[in-house]
Design a protein around this motif. Structure first.
Motif, PDB file in Angstrom:
ATOM      1  N   GLU A 175      31.867  47.880  36.613  1.00 10.31           N
ATOM      2  CA  GLU A 175      33.605  47.932  35.889  1.00 10.31           C
ATOM      3  C   GLU A 175      34.136  47.869  37.338  1.00 10.31           C
ATOM      4  O   GLU A 175      34.237  47.979  38.225  1.00 10.31           O
ATOM      5  CB  GLU A 175      33.242  49.260  35.691  1.00 10.31           C
ATOM      6  N   MET A 176      35.674  47.486  36.851  1.00 11.77           N
ATOM      7  CA  MET A 176      36.345  47.023  37.770  1.00 11.77           C
ATOM      8  C   MET A 176      36.580  48.193  38.583  1.00 11.77           C
ATOM      9  O   MET A 176      37.753  49.447  38.181  1.00 11.77           O
ATOM     10  CB  MET A 176      37.375  45.971  37.795  1.00 11.77           C
ATOM     11  N   ARG A 181      47.295  52.009  46.614  1.00 12.40           N
ATOM     12  CA  ARG A 181      48.881  53.008  47.344  1.00 12.40           C
ATOM     13  C   ARG A 181      49.299  53.486  46.441  1.00 12.40           C
ATOM     14  O   ARG A 181      49.818  52.191  46.037  1.00 12.40           O
ATOM     15  CB  ARG A 181      49.249  52.448  48.548  1.00 12.40           C
ATOM     16  N   ILE A 182      49.051  54.916  46.137  1.00 10.53           N
ATOM     17  CA  ILE A 182      50.333  55.142  45.124  1.00 10.53           C
ATOM     18  C   ILE A 182      51.822  54.834  45.208  1.00 10.53           C
ATOM     19  O   ILE A 182      52.604  54.576  44.388  1.00 10.53           O
ATOM     20  CB  ILE A 182      49.936  56.517  44.974  1.00 10.53           C
ATOM     21  N   SER A 183      52.896  54.631  46.751  1.00  9.98           N
ATOM     22  CA  SER A 183      53.447  54.666  46.149  1.00  9.98           C
ATOM     23  C   SER A 183      54.390  53.278  45.976  1.00  9.98           C
ATOM     24  O   SER A 183      55.744  53.019  45.897  1.00  9.98           O
ATOM     25  CB  SER A 183      54.015  54.541  48.208  1.00  9.98           C
ATOM     26  N   ASP A 184      53.309  51.986  46.443  1.00 10.78           N
ATOM     27  CA  ASP A 184      54.544  50.793  45.592  1.00 10.78           C
ATOM     28  C   ASP A 184      52.470  50.346  44.758  1.00 10.78           C
ATOM     29  O   ASP A 184      53.085  48.392  44.666  1.00 10.78           O
ATOM     30  CB  ASP A 184      54.754  50.416  47.396  1.00 10.78           C
ATOM     31  N   GLY A 185      51.831  50.398  45.021  1.00 14.93           N
ATOM     32  CA  GLY A 185      50.510  49.703  43.532  1.00 14.93           C
ATOM     33  C   GLY A 185      50.431  49.070  44.894  1.00 14.93           C
ATOM     34  O   GLY A 185      49.227  48.199  43.775  1.00 14.93           O
ATOM     35  N   THR A 186      50.446  48.805  45.626  1.00 12.98           N
ATOM     36  CA  THR A 186      49.363  47.289  46.881  1.00 12.98           C
ATOM     37  C   THR A 186      48.045  48.198  46.828  1.00 12.98           C
ATOM     38  O   THR A 186      47.324  49.384  46.819  1.00 12.98           O
ATOM     39  CB  THR A 186      49.207  47.764  47.541  1.00 12.98           C
ATOM     40  N   ILE A 187      47.017  46.678  45.921  1.00  8.28           N
ATOM     41  CA  ILE A 187      45.922  46.842  46.006  1.00  8.28           C
ATOM     42  C   ILE A 187      45.211  46.969  47.965  1.00  8.28           C
ATOM     43  O   ILE A 187      45.475  45.985  48.614  1.00  8.28           O
ATOM     44  CB  ILE A 187      45.101  45.891  44.963  1.00  8.28           C
ATOM     45  N   LEU A 188      44.584  47.868  48.033  1.00  2.00           N
ATOM     46  CA  LEU A 188      43.994  47.718  49.507  1.00  2.00           C
ATOM     47  C   LEU A 188      42.516  47.778  49.180  1.00  2.00           C
ATOM     48  O   LEU A 188      42.188  47.101  50.760  1.00  2.00           O
ATOM     49  CB  LEU A 188      44.311  49.627  49.634  1.00  2.00           C
ATOM     50  N   ASP A 189      41.694  48.043  48.234  1.00  3.41           N
ATOM     51  CA  ASP A 189      40.685  47.593  48.353  1.00  3.41           C
ATOM     52  C   ASP A 189      39.710  47.170  46.920  1.00  3.41           C
ATOM     53  O   ASP A 189      40.334  48.329  46.293  1.00  3.41           O
ATOM     54  CB  ASP A 189      39.392  48.610  49.216  1.00  3.41           C
ATOM     55  N   GLY A 190      38.843  46.585  46.688  1.00  7.66           N
ATOM     56  CA  GLY A 190      38.221  46.621  45.570  1.00  7.66           C
ATOM     57  C   GLY A 190      37.153  45.790  45.632  1.00  7.66           C
ATOM     58  O   GLY A 190      36.317  45.382  46.449  1.00  7.66           O
ATOM     59  N   ASN A 191      36.574  46.666  44.347  1.00  5.74           N
ATOM     60  CA  ASN A 191      34.538  45.787  44.039  1.00  5.74           C
ATOM     61  C   ASN A 191      34.344  44.985  44.557  1.00  5.74           C
ATOM     62  O   ASN A 191      34.938  44.394  43.441  1.00  5.74           O
ATOM     63  CB  ASN A 191      33.835  47.276  43.690  1.00  5.74           C
ATOM     64  N   PRO A 192      33.177  44.594  43.850  1.00  8.36           N
ATOM     65  CA  PRO A 192      32.290  42.491  43.875  1.00  8.36           C
ATOM     66  C   PRO A 192      33.541  42.530  42.616  1.00  8.36           C
ATOM     67  O   PRO A 192      33.281  41.428  42.262  1.00  8.36           O
ATOM     68  CB  PRO A 192      31.494  43.157  44.133  1.00  8.36           C
ATOM     69  N   ALA A 193      33.366  44.078  41.867  1.00  8.76           N
ATOM     70  CA  ALA A 193      33.675  43.529  40.020  1.00  8.76           C
ATOM     71  C   ALA A 193      35.040  43.390  40.055  1.00  8.76           C
ATOM     72  O   ALA A 193      35.486  41.951  39.211  1.00  8.76           O
ATOM     73  CB  ALA A 193      33.321  44.516  39.181  1.00  8.76           C
ATOM     74  N   THR A 195      36.784  41.758  42.205  1.00  5.02           N
ATOM     75  CA  THR A 195      36.966  40.634  43.291  1.00  5.02           C
ATOM     76  C   THR A 195      36.444  39.301  42.098  1.00  5.02           C
ATOM     77  O   THR A 195      37.094  38.884  42.069  1.00  5.02           O
ATOM     78  CB  THR A 195      36.073  40.624  44.404  1.00  5.02           C
ATOM     79  N   GLN A 196      35.460  39.971  41.317  1.00  3.67           N
ATOM     80  CA  GLN A 196      34.813  38.398  40.682  1.00  3.67           C
ATOM     81  C   GLN A 196      36.245  37.751  39.122  1.00  3.67           C
ATOM     82  O   GLN A 196      36.880  37.112  38.725  1.00  3.67           O
ATOM     83  CB  GLN A 196      33.649  39.369  39.660  1.00  3.67           C
TER      84      GLN A 196
END
Length: 199
Positions: A175-176, A181-193, A195-196
């Motif tokens: 699963e993705m 970051r809660i304040s602005d929704g910026t994605i800080l990291d993501g797992n390989p799913a 990224t795919q």
């Protein structure tokens, strides 16, 4: 002359009495300071000690606080304290323990060590030791403390295991998963799913 002799004797007697009073007061003050020091030592969380090393290779303990019963499971008056604590370290850590002491003695430098030892009841404990050396005549006297850091080591181990579990779950999940970051929704990291799916 007889009167002068008698006066001198009385003055000498008075001086001796005054010296005796001063000595008794000094002795009482010294005993009070010793009591205060021992009371302070008993409130510390670890074992306070003085270890000596002589040029002929002789080593021993001048002082071991009573906390050694609680912290180490050892009698502080044990005449073989050094030998017994050395033997209590697990075989993998014992040579490191001995080498650390030899180096501190040879270089007359601060001693630091962390290692695992078995208490007399068979339980495994982590011990941290620190001491500072002072040359006294032809010997080196190390004054320091020993702490039982088992709880800290177990907490570190649990944290590492928890991080490892999270990392495996995060990276192996089909699963993705994203960390944002809660304040602005910026994605800080993501797992390989993630990224795919997002590129």
């Amino acid at each position: 002359i007889e009167k002068e002799k008698k006066d001198n004797q009385q003055r000498l007697l008075k001086l001796a009495q005054n010296a005796n009073i001063v000595m008794e007061q000094s002795k009482a003050a010294l005993q009070e300071k010793e009591r205060t020091l021992l009371n302070t030592i008993t409130t510390l969380p670890g074992v306070v000690y003085q270890f000596y090393a002589r040029p002929d290779g002789t080593t021993g303990m001048y002082f071991v606080s009573a906390k050694s019963r609680d912290v180490l499971g050892m009698d502080p008056r044990d005449p073989y304290f050094v030998e017994n604590i050395t033997q209590s370290f697990v075989p993998e850590d014992r040579p490191l323990f001995l080498a650390s002491i030899a180096q501190a003695i040879q270089e007359c430098t601060e001693w630091r060590f962390e290692g695992r030892r078995l208490r007399p009841d068979g339980s495994l404990h982590w011990i941290r030791g620190n001491s500072l050396p002072v040359r006294t005549g032809d010997e080196i006297v190390f004054t320091g403390f020993l702490l039982d850091i088992t709880d800290s080591k177990l907490a570190q181990q649990e944290l590492v295991e928890s991080q490892d579990k999270f990392s495996k779950f995060f990276n192996l999940s089909p699963e993705m998963i994203c960390i944002t970051r809660i304040s602005d929704g910026t994605i800080l990291d993501g797992n390989p799913a993630a990224t795919q799916l997002t590129g």
